[in-house]
Design a protein around this motif. Structure first.
Motif, short mmCIF file in Angstrom:
data_model
loop_
_atom_site.label_atom_id
_atom_site.label_comp_id
_atom_site.label_asym_id
_atom_site.label_seq_id
_atom_site.Cartn_x
_atom_site.Cartn_y
_atom_site.Cartn_z
N GLY A 1 1.21 -7.00 -17.73
CA GLY A 1 2.53 -6.37 -17.63
C GLY A 1 2.76 -5.66 -16.31
O GLY A 1 2.05 -5.88 -15.32
N PRO A 2 3.77 -4.75 -16.29
CA PRO A 2 4.18 -4.14 -15.02
C PRO A 2 3.11 -3.27 -14.37
O PRO A 2 3.22 -2.98 -13.18
N ALA A 3 2.09 -2.87 -15.14
CA ALA A 3 1.03 -2.04 -14.54
C ALA A 3 0.35 -2.77 -13.38
O ALA A 3 -0.25 -2.14 -12.51
N ALA A 4 0.46 -4.11 -13.35
CA ALA A 4 -0.17 -4.88 -12.27
C ALA A 4 0.36 -4.45 -10.90
O ALA A 4 -0.35 -4.48 -9.90
N ASP A 5 1.64 -4.00 -10.88
CA ASP A 5 2.24 -3.62 -9.60
C ASP A 5 1.51 -2.45 -8.94
O ASP A 5 1.58 -2.26 -7.74
N HIS A 6 0.82 -1.63 -9.77
CA HIS A 6 0.11 -0.47 -9.19
C HIS A 6 -1.09 -0.91 -8.35
O HIS A 6 -1.54 -0.14 -7.51
N VAL A 7 -1.58 -2.08 -8.63
CA VAL A 7 -2.85 -2.45 -7.96
C VAL A 7 -2.68 -3.63 -7.01
O VAL A 7 -3.58 -3.93 -6.23
N LEU A 8 -1.54 -4.29 -7.07
CA LEU A 8 -1.31 -5.41 -6.15
C LEU A 8 -0.58 -4.91 -4.89
O LEU A 8 0.11 -3.90 -4.93
N VAL A 9 -0.72 -5.66 -3.84
CA VAL A 9 0.01 -5.34 -2.62
C VAL A 9 1.49 -5.64 -2.86
O VAL A 9 1.84 -6.71 -3.35
N GLY A 10 2.36 -4.69 -2.50
CA GLY A 10 3.80 -4.91 -2.65
C GLY A 10 4.49 -4.80 -1.30
O GLY A 10 3.88 -4.38 -0.30
N GLU A 11 5.78 -5.14 -1.30
CA GLU A 11 6.52 -5.09 -0.03
C GLU A 11 6.58 -3.67 0.54
O GLU A 11 6.57 -3.48 1.76
N ASP A 12 6.63 -2.68 -0.35
CA ASP A 12 6.70 -1.29 0.13
C ASP A 12 5.47 -0.96 0.96
O ASP A 12 5.57 -0.36 2.04
N ALA A 13 4.33 -1.31 0.42
CA ALA A 13 3.07 -0.99 1.13
C ALA A 13 3.01 -1.74 2.46
O ALA A 13 2.56 -1.21 3.47
N ILE A 14 3.50 -2.98 2.45
CA ILE A 14 3.48 -3.76 3.69
C ILE A 14 4.39 -3.09 4.72
O ILE A 14 4.02 -2.89 5.89
N GLU A 15 5.56 -2.67 4.24
CA GLU A 15 6.53 -2.08 5.17
C GLU A 15 6.00 -0.75 5.72
O GLU A 15 6.11 -0.48 6.92
N ARG A 16 5.40 0.05 4.84
CA ARG A 16 4.85 1.34 5.29
C ARG A 16 3.79 1.12 6.37
O ARG A 16 3.79 1.76 7.43
N ALA A 17 2.89 0.19 6.10
CA ALA A 17 1.81 -0.06 7.06
C ALA A 17 2.36 -0.62 8.37
O ALA A 17 1.90 -0.25 9.46
N ALA A 18 3.38 -1.47 8.26
CA ALA A 18 3.97 -2.05 9.47
C ALA A 18 4.62 -0.95 10.31
O ALA A 18 4.45 -0.89 11.53
N ARG A 19 5.36 -0.06 9.63
CA ARG A 19 6.03 1.01 10.37
C ARG A 19 5.01 1.95 11.02
O ARG A 19 5.20 2.43 12.15
N ALA A 20 3.93 2.22 10.30
CA ALA A 20 2.89 3.08 10.87
C ALA A 20 2.33 2.45 12.15
O ALA A 20 2.10 3.13 13.16
N LEU A 21 2.12 1.16 12.11
CA LEU A 21 1.60 0.47 13.30
C LEU A 21 2.61 0.49 14.44
O LEU A 21 2.25 0.71 15.61
N LEU A 22 3.87 0.28 14.08
CA LEU A 22 4.91 0.23 15.12
C LEU A 22 5.09 1.60 15.77
O LEU A 22 5.44 1.71 16.95
N ALA A 23 4.78 2.64 15.00
CA ALA A 23 4.96 4.00 15.52
C ALA A 23 3.75 4.44 16.36
O ALA A 23 3.82 5.43 17.07
N ALA A 24 2.68 3.71 16.25
CA ALA A 24 1.44 4.16 16.92
C ALA A 24 1.49 3.90 18.43
O ALA A 24 2.18 3.00 18.89
#
Ligand SMILES: Cc1ncc(C[n+]2csc(CCOP(=O)(O)OP(=O)(O)O)c2C)c(N)n1
Ligand SMILES: [Mg+2]
Length: 774
Positions: A751-774
Motif C-alpha cells: 500500500g501507500p506506506a511504500a512511498d516512505h521508503v522509495l525514491v520519489g520526485e520530491d527527494a530527487i528535486e530536493r537533492a537536485a536543488r541542493a547540488l545546483l545551489a552548491a
C-alpha cells in the motif's frame, strides 16, 4: 594385516596383495567373445577394456593425492569405489551428451577409450585438471572438471545437483531437434532454406540420450528435486525427454549418512521416472542394468533413473579424516567391495585373465599415470587476470550490430510477407506509438520470426499472455511448441533455458517477478554465467531471461511484486543486465540481447520495469510522452543500442546538472528536470540502460560535462546500483560534486506506506536543488 584406513597407499597395497594371493589357477582359456556372466551382455573383451578404465581412474585418484602431498595438485576428490560407472559409459554411445558427477572418473576413462586411440588422452586431461594446468583442454586450469567436446562430456560445477535442471533442458532440446520442429511443426530445414540464421547446435544425434550423474546425498537437494519433478511432470503431460539420471549411491554425503533405504525409496517413487537398480561395485550387473535402462530411454524417449549402489574409498577427499565419523568395521566392509577387485575376480573366474596378468596391467597403467603426472605437474598455470577472464564473456559488438542489420534486411525483404501474416496485416510500425509492454511484445514477435530456434516460455506466458499481457498473442502466432507455459518452478524454467541453449535453441524464458528469481538464482550464477568460463567457450548457453520487476506499481504491491533488488544480478561475472525504461529502448535493447546471445553466447537478464509497462504520459495527462513509435526494420540498424551504452536526454542548456539514473528513475528525473529547466537550470538525464556492464564511458563523460552529479537509484541504498555508479566515478578520477538518492534499506510494505521508503520526485528535486545551489 592391513589396517582399516583407506589411504591411497593402503588401497594400492590391498589390490596388489589380494591379486598376488589369488591362486594361479589354470591358464585363462575363456573365449573373449563370450560373456563373463550369463545374461550380462558383457564380453570378455569388453570387461578387460572396462577394467582398464577402472584402473586408470583409480591410478588418477592415487596420483591426485601424491600431487597434493607434493604441493603440486589442487584437487583430491576422487572416484575410488565408484568405478562401476565405467559400465554405464559402456552402455551408452560416446555421442550421448553426459553431465557427470565428480566421481565419474571411470566413466570418463571408459568413454575416452571408445574413441579412436589417441583422440582423447583421459589420463593427461584429468591430471592437467588436478594440477590446474593452463593446458587442460576444457577448463584451461579454471577448475578440475570432467569435460570434453570430443567425448560430449559437458563440464559441471561443484555445486551439488545444480546440473540436473540443465540436463532436463538438454533432453528437451535433443528431443526437439529429433522431431525437427520449428514454429509450425514443420521441418527444421525450413529455417535454413529461408536463409535465416540458425545457431549450430553441438552435433548430437537425433536419437541421443542425455546422461546425468550425481551422488546420493544430492537427491535431497532442491535443484535435484526440481529436476526429477520437472522430468516427471513433463512425462505426465506427454512431453518426451530422453534422459537417464544415474545416482551413484555411496551412502554418504561427506560425513552424513543417507538413511538406509531412503535413496531407493525416494528415487523409486518419482512419478514419470522409471527406476532401475544395480550393484555399482559389480561391473557385469552395472553394465547389464545400464544397458536395459539406456535402451529403454532411447526407445521410449522417456526419463529413467539408474540407482547404482557404490562405496566410497579413501574418504570424501584427501583431507577428510573419515575415522572421525565412520567405524573401522564400516570402512573395512567397503574395502571388501572394491569394484576393481570385483572386476578382477570376474575376469579371473571367467577365464579371461590370470591374476598376474591383471596385476601387470594395473602396474602398466599406474606407470603411465605416474609418467604423465611428472610431465604435467609443472606445466604453466593461468598467468594473469586477463588469461583467467578471457573466456568468461567475450563481446563482439560489431558482429552483434551486423547481425541486427542482417535481420533487419530480411525482415524488410524476404520475411516481409511473413511479418504481415504474423502481425495480422497490422505491422507495429504502422499502428502508432507504443507502450513499453507493446514494444516488448512486438519485438519478441519479430525476433521469433527472425530466429526459428527461439522459444518463449515461463509461468502464464502462453495461454494468458503474461500477467501484464506482455506476451499476449505470441502463442497464437507461433504455436505451443515455441511459446508455452511451464510448471511453477523458477529453477526448472532456467534449467530448461540452460539445456535448450546448450542444445542449439535460443531460449527467452520469463521469470514472472524479480522476487521469484532469487530462489532459483544459482541457475543463473553458478550454471548459466559460468559455462563459458569452465569450458573456455567450447560450450555455451545463450539465453535472454526476461524478468518483470522493480517497484512503483500503483494499487498492487508489497515487496514481492515490487522487488527492486538487483545486487544479486550485478555481481554475476559476465552477465548482462539490461533495464529499458522506454518503449523504443526496450525494442532496441531486446534485439541487442538476442543478437549477443546468438553471436557471443551471451546470457542476459532483461529487467522490465512493471510500473512503466503501460505508462503513456510523461509530464501531463494525455501528452503521450512515454510512448514511442516502433522502429520499422529499415531503422533497426540506425537505432541499434550496443551493450553498455547509455542514453542522454537534455533539458534546457543541459549544462548545470547531470542526473545518472535508470528504470523508473528516468521518468521521475525527466519530470523534475523539466521543472528545473523552466527555472533556467539546464539538466541532462542519463538513462544508464545497462546495469551490467555499466556504461562507464558515458557516465564519466556526462558527469564531467556539468561537474554536478545526482545519482537517482531506485534500488536500495546498500548494495544498490548507486554504489557502483559512484565508485565508477571515483575510479575514473571525477572530482566534481555528487549526491545520491536511493531507496531505504528495507523490504517494501504493502500500500501507500511504500512511498516512505522509495525514491520519489520530491527527494530527487530536493537533492537536485541542493547540488545546483552548491
Ligand atoms: C549446493 C552444495 N552444498 C554443499 C556442497 C558441499 N559438498 C560437496 S560434496 C558434498 C556431499 C555430496 O554427497 P553426495 O551427493 O552423496 O556425493 P558423494 O560425494 O558422496 O559422491 C557436499 C555437502 C556443495 N558442493 N554444493
Ligand atoms: Mg554420497
Amino acid at each position: 594385516m592391513l589396517c582399516s584406513v583407506s589411504t591411497s597407499h593402503d588401497l594400492d597395497e590391498r589390490f596388489r596383495s589380494a591379486l598376488a594371493a589369488w591362486p594361479a589357477s589354470t591358464p585363462p582359456n575363456g573365449d573373449p567373445h563370450a560373456t563373463v556372466r550369463p545374461d550380462s551382455g558383457l564380453t570378455g573383451t569388453m570387461a578387460r577394456e572396462l577394467f582398464d578404465a577402472q584402473v586408470t581412474s583409480r591410478h588418477l585418484d592415487l596420483a591426485a593425492r601424491r600431487l597434493r602431498a607434493d604441493g603440486a595438485g589442487y584437487y583430491t576428490i576422487g572416484s575410488a569405489g565408484h568405478e562401476g560407472n565405467a559400465g554405464v559409459a559402456a552402455a551408452l554411445r560416446p555421442t550421448d551428451p553426459a553431465l557427470l558427477h565428480y566421481r565419474s572418473g571411470a566413466f570418463y576413462a571408459a568413454r575416452a577409450a571408445q574413441l579412436a586411440e589417441g583422440k582423447v588422452d583421459a589420463i593427461r586431461d584429468v591430471l592437467r585438471g588436478v594440477v590446474a594446468s593452463a593446458a587442460e583442454p576444457i577448463a584451461g586450469g579454471r577448475h578440475k572438471v570432467f569435460g570434453s567436446t570430443d567425448l560430449n562430456v559437458i563440464p559441471t560445477t561443484s555445486t551439488i545437483a545444480s546440473h540436473l535442471p540443465r540436463a532436463v533442458g538438454l533432453a528437451f532440446a535433443v528431443e526437439r531437434s529429433r522431431q525437427g520442429l520449428d514454429a509450425r511443426g514443420s521441418s527444421g530445414r525450413h529455417a535454413a532454406d529461408s536463409g535465416q540464421p540458425v545457431l549450430v547446435p553441438p552435433a548430437w544425434p537425433r536419437d541421443a540420450v542425455v546422461l546425468c550423474s550425481f551422488g546420493d546425498a544430492s537427491v535431497n537437494h532442491a535443484s535435484a528435486v526440481a529436476a526429477f519433478n520437472t522430468a516427471g511432470w513433463s512425462d505426465f503431460t506427454g512431453l518426451r525427454l530422453p534422459l537417464l539420471f544415474v545416482c551413484e549411491d555411496n551412502g554418504l554425503g561427506i560425513s552424513v549418512r543417507s538413511p538406509a533405504g531412503w535413496v531407493g525409496e525416494t528415487l523409486r517413487s518419482r512419478p514419470g521416472i522409471r527406476y532401475f537398480h544395480a550393484d555399482g561395485c559389480d561391473l557385469a550387473d552395472t553394465y547389464a542394468v545400464a544397458r536395459s535402462a539406456v535402451s529403454w530411454v532411447r526407445r521410449h524417449r522417456r526419463p529413467a533413473v539408474l540407482h547404482l549402489r557404490t562405496v566410497r574409498l579413501m574418504g570424501h577427499a584427501g583431507a577428510d579424516a573419515e575415522l572421525a565419523y565412520r567405524t573401522p568395521a564400516e570402512i573395512e566392509h567397503d574395502l571388501t567391495l572394491d569394484p576393481l577387485l570385483r572386476t578382477a575376480r570376474l575376469l579371473v573366474d571367467a577365464g579371461q585373465a590370470s591374476p598376474m596378468e591383471l596385476l601387470s596391467r594395473y602396474d602398466e597403467i599406474g606407470w603411465r599415470v605416474q609418467q604423465t603426472a611428472a610431465q604435467v605437474r609443472d606445466e604453466p598455470k593461468l598467468a594473469s587476470a586477463a588469461e583467467v577472464v578471457a573466456p568468461l564473456a567475450p563481446r563482439r559488438p560489431l558482429r552483434v550490430a551486423k547481425t541486427i542489420a542482417r535481420a533487419a534486411e530480411r525482415a524488410a525483404g524476404a520475411a516481409l510477407a511473413e511479418r504481415h501474416r504474423v502481425f495480422g496485416g497490422r505491422l507495429p510500425e504502422q499502428t502508432g506509438p507504443q507502450t513499453l509492454a507493446q514494444a516488448v511484445n512486438a519485438t519478441l514477435t519479430d525476433l521469433m520470426i527472425s530466429h526459428p530456434q527461439a522459444m518463449v516460455f515461463g509461468e502464464d506466458v502462453a495461454r494468458k499472455g503474461g500477467v501484464y499481457g506482455v506476451t499476449k498473442g505470441l502463442r497464437d502466432r507461433f504455436g505451443p511448441a515455441r511459446v508455452f507455459d511451464t510448471l511453477l518452478d523458477e529453477t526448472s524454467i532456467l534449467g530448461l533455458g540452460l539445456g535448450a541453449g546448450l542444445g542449439g535453441l535460443l531460449p527467452i524464458p520469463e521469470i514472472q517477478y524479480l522476487a521469484y528469481l532469487h530462489n532459483a538464482e544459482d541457475q543463473l550464477r553458478g550454471e548459466a554465467a559460468s559455462m563459458r568460463f569452465f569450458s573456455q567457450g567450447a560450450y555455451r548457453n545463450p539465453m535472454v531471461v526476461r524478468i518483470a520487476g522493480l517497484a512503483y506499481q500503483k494499487g498492487f504491491g508489497g515487496h514481492f511484486h515490487n522487488d527492486h533488488s538487483v545486487a544479486v544480478l550485478r555481481d554475476i561475472p559476465g552477465l548482462v543486465v539490461a533495464v529499458p525504461s522506454r518503449a523504443d529502448d526496450a525494442a532496441a535493447m531486446l534485439r541487442t540481447c538476442v543478437a549477443a546471445a546468438e553471436v557471443d553466447g551471451t546470457v542476459s537478464v532483461f529487467l522490465e520495469p512493471i510500473a512503466l509497462y503501460h505508462t503513456r504520459d510523461l509530464h501531463t495527462d494525455g501528452d503521450g510522452g512515454w510512448l514511442s513509435p516502433y522502429a520499422a526494420p529499415d531503422r533497426w540498424a540506425d537505432t541499434h543500442v550496443p551493450v553498455g551504452r547509455a542514453r542522454s536526454h537534455s533539458y534546457g542548456t543541459g549544462d548545470r546538472l547531470t542526473v545518472l539514473t535508470f528504470g523508473n528513475g528516468v521518468r521521475m528525473s525527466l519530470r523534475v528536470a523539466a521543472r528545473l529547466a523552466e527555472e533556467g537550470h539546464g539538466c541532462r538525464v542519463v538513462d544508464l540502460r545497462w546495469l551490467a556492464p555499466l556504461p562507464l564511458a558515458d557516465i564519466v563523460r556526462e558527469a564531467g560535462a556539468t561537474g554536478r552529479v545526482l545519482v537517482v537509484d531506485e534500488t536500495r541504498r546498500s548494495g544498490g546500483v548507486g554504489e557502483g555508479v559512484l565508485a565508477a566515478l571515483v575510479d575514473a578520477g571525477y572530482v566534481g560534486l555528487a549526491r545520491r538518492v536511493a531507496a531505504v534499506d528495507t523490504f517494501l510494505p504493502l500500500g501507500p506506506a511504500a512511498d516512505h521508503v522509495l525514491v520519489g520526485e520530491d527527494a530527487i528535486e530536493r537533492a537536485a536543488r541542493a547540488l545546483l545551489a552548491a
